[in-house]
Design a protein around this motif. Sequence first.
Motif, short mmCIF file in Angstrom:
data_model
loop_
_atom_site.label_atom_id
_atom_site.label_comp_id
_atom_site.label_asym_id
_atom_site.label_seq_id
_atom_site.Cartn_x
_atom_site.Cartn_y
_atom_site.Cartn_z
N ARG A 142 0.86 -1.17 0.00
CA ARG A 142 0.00 0.00 0.00
C ARG A 142 0.90 1.23 0.00
O ARG A 142 2.11 1.11 -0.11
N ARG A 143 0.32 2.38 0.15
CA ARG A 143 1.11 3.60 0.02
C ARG A 143 2.17 3.72 1.10
O ARG A 143 3.32 3.99 0.83
N ARG A 144 1.79 3.53 2.35
CA ARG A 144 2.73 3.79 3.43
C ARG A 144 3.03 2.59 4.30
O ARG A 144 3.90 2.66 5.16
N HIS A 145 2.29 1.54 4.13
CA HIS A 145 2.55 0.37 4.98
C HIS A 145 2.23 -0.89 4.21
O HIS A 145 1.77 -0.85 3.08
N HIS A 146 2.51 -2.02 4.81
CA HIS A 146 2.31 -3.30 4.17
C HIS A 146 1.26 -4.11 4.93
O HIS A 146 1.15 -4.02 6.14
N VAL A 147 0.51 -4.89 4.17
CA VAL A 147 -0.46 -5.79 4.78
C VAL A 147 0.22 -7.13 4.99
O VAL A 147 0.88 -7.65 4.10
N LYS A 190 17.17 -6.45 10.35
CA LYS A 190 18.09 -6.63 11.46
C LYS A 190 17.36 -7.08 12.72
O LYS A 190 17.80 -8.01 13.42
N ALA A 191 16.21 -6.45 12.99
CA ALA A 191 15.43 -6.81 14.17
C ALA A 191 14.85 -8.22 14.03
O ALA A 191 14.90 -9.02 14.97
N GLN A 192 14.31 -8.51 12.86
CA GLN A 192 13.73 -9.83 12.63
C GLN A 192 14.81 -10.91 12.67
O GLN A 192 14.58 -12.02 13.17
N GLY A 193 15.98 -10.59 12.15
CA GLY A 193 17.08 -11.55 12.17
C GLY A 193 17.48 -11.93 13.58
O GLY A 193 17.73 -13.11 13.86
N ARG A 194 17.53 -10.96 14.48
CA ARG A 194 17.88 -11.25 15.87
C ARG A 194 16.84 -12.17 16.51
O ARG A 194 17.18 -13.13 17.20
N LYS A 195 15.56 -11.87 16.26
CA LYS A 195 14.49 -12.69 16.84
C LYS A 195 14.54 -14.12 16.30
O LYS A 195 14.41 -15.09 17.05
N SER A 196 14.71 -14.24 14.99
CA SER A 196 14.69 -15.56 14.36
C SER A 196 15.89 -16.39 14.80
O SER A 196 15.77 -17.60 15.04
N CYS A 230 11.38 -9.47 4.63
CA CYS A 230 12.18 -8.26 4.88
C CYS A 230 13.21 -8.05 3.77
O CYS A 230 13.47 -6.91 3.36
N LEU A 231 13.78 -9.13 3.27
CA LEU A 231 14.74 -9.03 2.17
C LEU A 231 14.06 -8.53 0.90
O LEU A 231 14.62 -7.71 0.16
N GLN A 232 12.84 -9.01 0.66
CA GLN A 232 12.12 -8.60 -0.55
C GLN A 232 11.71 -7.14 -0.50
O GLN A 232 11.72 -6.45 -1.52
N THR A 233 11.35 -6.66 0.68
CA THR A 233 10.95 -5.26 0.81
C THR A 233 12.14 -4.33 1.03
O THR A 233 11.97 -3.11 1.09
N LYS A 234 13.35 -4.93 1.18
CA LYS A 234 14.59 -4.17 1.36
C LYS A 234 14.53 -3.23 2.56
O LYS A 234 15.04 -2.10 2.52
N ASN A 235 13.90 -3.72 3.61
CA ASN A 235 13.81 -2.95 4.85
C ASN A 235 14.93 -3.41 5.79
O ASN A 235 14.79 -4.40 6.52
N LYS A 236 16.06 -2.72 5.76
CA LYS A 236 17.24 -3.15 6.50
C LYS A 236 17.02 -3.10 8.02
O LYS A 236 17.48 -3.98 8.75
#
Length: 369
Positions: free
Chosen positions: A14-19, A73-79, A63-69
């Motif tokens: 979407r314009r400003r966020h993702h579903v 990083k945060a998701q990587g730590r959790k996973s 996260c890799l597909q959306t290129k949100n670094k």
Amino acid sequence: SGWNSVGHMDTMRRRRHHVGHCREGEEFLHNVFHVLFQLFSGKEKANLSICWLQYEISKVVQCLQTKNKKKLKAQGRKSKKLAKNLLKAPDNRNQLSLWKLYAYLEWLLGNIDDARKVFDTALCTAGTGGLKSPQLCSLSLLYAQLEVELLESLEGAVTSRAVHILTKLAESGPYVPYSGQVLSVSVLKARKTYDHALRDYWGKTPASDQDQVSDANQLVNLVGCYALFQYLTVGIDAAVLIYAQTSAKLEAPAPQKCENTGENLGIENLPAALEAVTVLHTNLLRFHMNISVYPLNPLREALTQALRRYPSNQSLWRSYIHIQRKSHSASKARRFFDGVTRSTDSLEPWLFAIQAEQMRKNLIENVQR
């Protein structure tokens, strides 16, 4: 060498966020996994752990597909924290499938050296089952595939880490981490071992349906390892030959035996194995085109034939629209999409047809600017 997402719908922009992956949904899924993890034991607990880690990997891929670094990083730590906790469970410590997923997670996060250490540790502790061990074959195949993706050309590939991995798998001995060289004698012996292993597979008949399913999975891993080995040590034509011979065997209508040699001329049709082998085949062709000069037609023909047979396979569709981006004419692709949508009830052809048109529209707009 990706994984199917578990319990995950692809993100819609979407314009400003993702579903997708809303906070409440994440908390619910985490609670479900946590409660079930306390209830299960043994094989069921291991299978649940695999599903849980696959789900976490799907979020990293997103996260890799959306290129949100920052989010990556945060998701990587959790996973990574979850993966380590899962592997600490007594029932999971010797689960090669979990070690494979953990290594793959590290690789996705860009921690190549750490991923190699995990892969090497898993292979060193996996025993000496060699090509007869389905889990060991699967682990080695993924490791080798990831290493191959780092190659910029096939020059010197015969002494690469990927060849070392596949050679050690064929030797059925204790695994030794890569030291920078691969002996020519070892390569020759490994090729002979792979050839004999594949011949032995065609020569046996599964005792039950369950054995046949297990053998089918093993066949896919064996063919994948052998074809990749041939690709790195001989060339693309040798790898394509392995896939072509395997597909011909799997497409045989019924098992027949040669009276003179006793060799099976065909086995019972295994659609899942044939589909998986086809995906491996097309992925290798696509990769080879990225690092070498190679005609597009073999890949296009393989994809069109496969998609007529497996119209719901998303991996094949992604490869198809990727190669069609380079085509100056949209009419051929549109006719193909039209033919497939008329012959199947699957939703995937429609969705990828829309995506292909969107990509073409964006391309035209970029050229006109």
